[in-house]
Design a protein around this motif. Sequence first.
Motif, PDB file in Angstrom:
ATOM      1  N   SER A  27      71.872-124.539 144.704  1.00 36.04           N
ATOM      2  CA  SER A  27      70.572-124.924 143.799  1.00 36.04           C
ATOM      3  C   SER A  27      70.968-124.516 142.539  1.00 36.04           C
ATOM      4  O   SER A  27      71.507-123.601 142.405  1.00 36.04           O
ATOM      5  CB  SER A  27      69.534-124.667 144.511  1.00 36.04           C
ATOM      6  OG  SER A  27      69.533-123.112 144.635  1.00 36.04           O
ATOM      7  N   TRP A  31      65.937-122.608 135.773  1.00 38.35           N
ATOM      8  CA  TRP A  31      65.085-123.852 135.553  1.00 38.35           C
ATOM      9  C   TRP A  31      64.367-123.972 134.329  1.00 38.35           C
ATOM     10  O   TRP A  31      63.495-122.579 134.012  1.00 38.35           O
ATOM     11  CB  TRP A  31      63.889-123.879 136.816  1.00 38.35           C
ATOM     12  CG  TRP A  31      64.532-124.037 138.051  1.00 38.35           C
ATOM     13  CD1 TRP A  31      64.988-123.249 139.116  1.00 38.35           C
ATOM     14  CD2 TRP A  31      64.976-125.400 138.601  1.00 38.35           C
ATOM     15  NE1 TRP A  31      65.725-123.896 140.069  1.00 38.35           N
ATOM     16  CE2 TRP A  31      65.475-125.044 139.981  1.00 38.35           C
ATOM     17  CE3 TRP A  31      64.619-126.831 138.110  1.00 38.35           C
ATOM     18  CZ2 TRP A  31      65.908-126.190 140.704  1.00 38.35           C
ATOM     19  CZ3 TRP A  31      65.069-127.971 139.131  1.00 38.35           C
ATOM     20  CH2 TRP A  31      65.692-127.502 140.191  1.00 38.35           C
ATOM     21  N   TRP A  33      60.946-125.700 132.617  1.00 42.60           N
ATOM     22  CA  TRP A  33      59.904-126.720 132.465  1.00 42.60           C
ATOM     23  C   TRP A  33      59.317-126.996 131.123  1.00 42.60           C
ATOM     24  O   TRP A  33      59.202-126.174 130.444  1.00 42.60           O
ATOM     25  CB  TRP A  33      58.793-126.012 133.669  1.00 42.60           C
ATOM     26  CG  TRP A  33      59.384-125.677 135.004  1.00 42.60           C
ATOM     27  CD1 TRP A  33      59.844-124.813 135.488  1.00 42.60           C
ATOM     28  CD2 TRP A  33      58.852-126.820 136.167  1.00 42.60           C
ATOM     29  NE1 TRP A  33      60.331-124.900 136.835  1.00 42.60           N
ATOM     30  CE2 TRP A  33      59.677-126.008 137.122  1.00 42.60           C
ATOM     31  CE3 TRP A  33      58.369-128.048 136.277  1.00 42.60           C
ATOM     32  CZ2 TRP A  33      59.583-126.478 138.515  1.00 42.60           C
ATOM     33  CZ3 TRP A  33      58.366-128.492 137.664  1.00 42.60           C
ATOM     34  CH2 TRP A  33      58.789-127.629 138.578  1.00 42.60           C
ATOM     35  N   THR A  51      57.586-123.492 144.075  1.00 40.17           N
ATOM     36  CA  THR A  51      58.962-123.448 144.944  1.00 40.17           C
ATOM     37  C   THR A  51      58.692-123.100 146.346  1.00 40.17           C
ATOM     38  O   THR A  51      57.703-122.480 146.934  1.00 40.17           O
ATOM     39  CB  THR A  51      59.650-122.179 144.143  1.00 40.17           C
ATOM     40  OG1 THR A  51      61.058-122.493 144.885  1.00 40.17           O
ATOM     41  CG2 THR A  51      59.050-120.962 144.355  1.00 40.17           C
ATOM     42  N   VAL A 104      61.695-131.186 134.270  1.00 35.38           N
ATOM     43  CA  VAL A 104      62.210-129.793 134.613  1.00 35.38           C
ATOM     44  C   VAL A 104      63.747-130.279 134.470  1.00 35.38           C
ATOM     45  O   VAL A 104      64.278-131.373 134.849  1.00 35.38           O
ATOM     46  CB  VAL A 104      61.907-129.379 136.031  1.00 35.38           C
ATOM     47  CG1 VAL A 104      62.475-130.516 136.979  1.00 35.38           C
ATOM     48  CG2 VAL A 104      62.533-128.087 136.427  1.00 35.38           C
ATOM     49  N   GLY A 106      67.291-128.410 135.515  1.00 32.76           N
ATOM     50  CA  GLY A 106      67.665-127.264 136.543  1.00 32.76           C
ATOM     51  C   GLY A 106      69.238-127.284 135.947  1.00 32.76           C
ATOM     52  O   GLY A 106      69.973-128.154 136.465  1.00 32.76           O
TER      53      GLY A 106
END
Length: 107
Positions: A27, A31, A33, A51, A104, A106
């Motif tokens: 992952s 991040w 936003w 989350t 978002v 990531g």
Amino acid sequence: MPMYEVRKTWTFTSTGAGTAIAFKSGSPLEWTWYLETPGSSLSTATVRLETAWDSTSIFNWIGSSAISLSSAAMTTYGFTGPYTCVRPYAITLGSTATIVKISVVGV
């Protein structure tokens, strides 16, 4: 270590949770936003960024503090992960005409 990148945008016209982004393997570690209310609709909102370890209802979602957005506003938030699942949650909207756009990225 492989790099994972994701881009997702949600548009809210009612309260509730956005569809979660879930990763089966690896992952993103960072991040960012982007939260925005368009000025033309006089939108206001209160949202939370959430989350969880899994996108199913088995696990509880943990959220950020409530974030208040005024009309014609844009703000950014950065979080360090890794997070397995993320989603936004619209707590309140200023009126039935309110539109909130949350994106978002990531990496």
